[in-house]
Design an enzyme around this catalytic site. Structure first.
Site, short mmCIF file in Angstrom:
data_model
loop_
_atom_site.label_atom_id
_atom_site.label_comp_id
_atom_site.label_asym_id
_atom_site.label_seq_id
_atom_site.Cartn_x
_atom_site.Cartn_y
_atom_site.Cartn_z
CD GLU A 1 28.35 41.18 45.18
OE1 GLU A 1 27.71 40.27 45.75
OE2 GLU A 1 29.21 40.96 44.29
CG ASN B 1 24.62 39.79 47.57
OD1 ASN B 1 24.51 39.23 46.48
ND2 ASN B 1 25.73 40.43 47.94
CD GLU C 1 24.68 41.32 43.16
OE1 GLU C 1 25.03 40.19 43.54
OE2 GLU C 1 25.48 42.18 42.74
CG ASP D 1 24.85 36.89 43.09
OD1 ASP D 1 25.75 36.95 42.22
OD2 ASP D 1 25.08 36.85 44.31
CD GLU E 1 29.90 36.93 41.05
OE1 GLU E 1 29.71 37.55 42.11
OE2 GLU E 1 29.62 35.73 40.91
#
Length: 642
Positions: free
Chosen positions: A417, A476, A508, A537, A592
């Site tokens: 990420e 993101n 995301e 996310d 996560e």
């Protein structure tokens, strides 16, 4: 001399319309509006006595000398004072944007004082004009008084405008309006010098005033369309003015969970509800200036002390009943912020940032928040963060770190990420939790996000990710980016510039972006045409449920770390049920916050496809990430054990 009055009647007609709008409608009690009204009065006074003096001077025989002198003096005084008031109006406009821009006061006043002295003594000295048995005569200082006075104040005005342009405090239309208004007056003065028998100067002045009205005085510029209340520009002007005169009061309120309520009730119903609330506030508090600042935030401003506790109780009591109208019935709650004192900062924008920060705190704490020194310090800190974000974007110094993603089926690192980092020369390393929120509030999150996207594309262009075993890099997209209908074409252009295929990326999107369903689905469809893949996310931090998520083309859902860690602090069936539910629809799960070997094993057993967390690695710089992936490929068992 035969004078021509053809232009005067149109001037008086337009002037009459502006009088109606400016004197019979409520306007903000700020210096600019006071000066505009004075400018209209000066223009009317000058036009009327210009016509009277010209008419009487032409047919002077039999007219008393005192009447001739009175009309001529009135015209000349009006002429020079009109130029002075025009300058004062321009000065007030410029100082709203930058209070420190000003001309020396002695210089500004000296010009008009000398002009008035020469005019008022002319019945005896004859320096500007004289009247005797042979009629009206121009004095030797006539041109000096009229035109030197006019061009002096035009020069002063232009100097202020250029100073404001240099400081970049004026918009493009504002610059054009101000400079255009000055140019019109210059042309008018020249026309009067060349053709004195045509009373055209007043028309040029009226045209300049009309330009100013359309650019700066039009009430629509300071009215919020949804509610009919004042908008943010009006609030800034009020704060600037009130801040000059000591203490003032501010009472602000925010409708709790505004975005979610808008999704729940619908945009049309919510907008109707805002209008009902606006009318309630305006009627309930007629002694306050009431404004709407978007996102469910209202603000009331007054010079006098406001009964904050009583205002909270009254509004809470009103909230116990629905906001009801035809086809509208809304049940809402609110949080409150109050302030009493002088303007604590130089810029009103900074004070509004204090209010916005305090409203967020009030919504979280569900209690009245009083803006005090602590709030001011927090808002100042946010302002420094915002400046640091702007610097990083401008200088292209936003850094990208990569946190590895572990594939449980592949049993290796399969991606990462991309996370933004800012190291500011003044503030040092800034926490993402700080600068992301600030960037979202200031609107710079779009530029920040696109800069990160471009740097990720550059990384993919330079690295042989296939050789490293990297399938995709996750990037993101902020909720604000997702609302932008032009976002897909900009991302596609960046990817093409770096020869990157979207199959190398995973985008995301956070839960809060799902509120704007239609825009988001349209944007995702455009990106899907370029082989984009999407991940939801931070699932578990908002109000989304499984069926709502399935309306969107997400290939996987990322469980928020707080949601994951809650399962390990107290085992329950919720997490396994959510994983099973998504998997039954073919949606993979990313977890996560994986910090221990035990967590990695259990989440793998529950069916998570991808794991992310400090157990594998903290976010790494580009070079460290490449070295880390190469090392794990050579000896995966030694580097990652579970």
């Amino acid at each position: 001399m035969q004078y021509h009055y053809e232009f005067v009647w149109a001037t008086l007609a337009v002037l009459g319309i502006l009088f109606l709008f400016s004197f019979f409608k409520t306007v903000l009690p700020i210096r600019r509006n006071v000066m505009f009204r004075r400018l209209l009065v000066a223009e009317f006074f000058t036009v009327v006595f210009n016509v009277l003096s010209c008419q009487l001077n032409t047919a002077y025989e039999g007219i008393p000398l005192w009447l001739l002198n009175t009309c001529d003096l009135a015209f000349f005084v009006g002429f020079v004072c009109r130029d002075f008031v025009f300058y004062c109006y321009v000065e007030s406009l410029v100082q709203e944007r930058s209070p420190s821009i000003r001309m020396p006061r002695f210089l500004v006043w000296t010009v008009v004082e000398i002009s008035l002295l020469l005019i008022l003594t002319s019945p005896w000295s004859g320096l500007v004009y004289s009247i005797n048995d042979s009629g009206y005569h121009i004095g030797r200082f006539y041109r000096l008084v009229l035109y030197a006075n006019a061009y002096s104040y035009l020069l002063f005005s232009i100097c202020l405008i250029l100073a404001a342009v240099g400081r970049k405090v004026l918009g493009n239309m504002e610059k054009l309006a101000l400079l255009g208004g000055c140019l019109i007056l210059i042309v008018g003065d020249v026309a009067r010098m060349v053709y004195p028998m045509y009373l055209v100067m007043d028309s040029f002045y009226m045209l300049s005033i009309l330009v100013m009205y359309l650019a700066f005085q039009n009430p629509d510029l300071y009215t919020e369309r949804k509610t009919g209340l004042l908008n943010q520009s009006a609030v800034l002007s009020l704060l600037q003015e009130f801040g000059k005169h000591g203490d003032f009061s501010v009472f602000a309120l925010v409708l709790n969970d505004f975005s979610e309520n808008r999704r729940l009730y619908g945009v049309r119903q919510m907008d109707a509800g805002l209008r009902i609330i606006a009318e309630y506030l305006r009627t309930r508090h007629p002694d306050c200036f009431v404004a709407y600042l978007e996102e469910g935030r209202f603000i009331l401003i007054a010079r006098q002390v406001l009964p904050f506790d009583q205002m909270c109780r009254d509004f809470d009591q009103r909230l116990q009943e629905p906001w009801h109208d035809q086809h509208v019935s809304l049940y809402l709650t609110a949080s409150y912020v109050a302030f009493r004192g002088p303007l604590m900062v130089r810029r009103p924008e900074s004070f509004l940032n204090y209010v916005a920060t305090a409203l967020q705190m009030a919504e979280q704490q569900n209690q009245l928040v009083i803006i005090d020194e602590r709030e001011r310090q927090k808002a100042e800190h946010d302002a420094k963060i915002r400046a640091a974000v702007d610097r990083a974007i401008k200088n292209n110094t936003v850094e990208v770190y990569y946190q590895p993603l572990y594939g449980t089926k592949e049993q290796r690192i399969i991606g990462a990420e991309a996370l933004s980092r800012i190291v500011d020369p003044e503030l040092g390393m800034i926490s993402p939790g700080e600068f992301i929120q600030v960037a979202e509030r200031s609107g710079s999150i779009t530029q920040l996000g696109e800069q990160v996207f471009e740097k990720v594309c550059a990384f993919l262009e330079q690295q042989d990710t296939k050789a490293l075993g990297i399938d995709r890099i996750n990037v993101n997209l902020s909720p604000i980016q997702c609302r932008d209908e032009r976002m897909p074409e900009r991302l596609v252009a960046i990817a093409r510039r770096h020869h990157v295929d979207f199959s190398q990326l995973k985008l995301e999107i956070t839960e809060s972006a799902l509120a704007d369903r239609n825009v988001l689905q349209a944007n995702m469809k455009q990106l899907e045409a370029h082989h984009a893949v999407f991940s939801l996310d931070d699932f578990g931090t908002g109000y989304s449920n499984l069926m709502r998520v399935l309306r969107f083309p997400f290939s996987d859902v990322k469980l928020d770390m707080t949601f994951v860690q809650a399962y390990f602090s107290r085992h329950n069936r919720l997490l396994p049920a959510i994983i099973d539910g998504f998997q039954s629809f073919g949606v993979q799960i990313t977890a996560e916050g994986v910090e221990t070997q035990e967590m990695a094993r259990e989440l793998t057993r529950l069916g998570c496809s991808i794991l992310q967390g400090y157990y594998f690695s903290k976010p790494l710089s580009e070079a460290d990430f490449v070295a880390y992936v190469a090392r794990t490929r050579q000896d995966p068992g030694h580097t990652i054990r579970f």
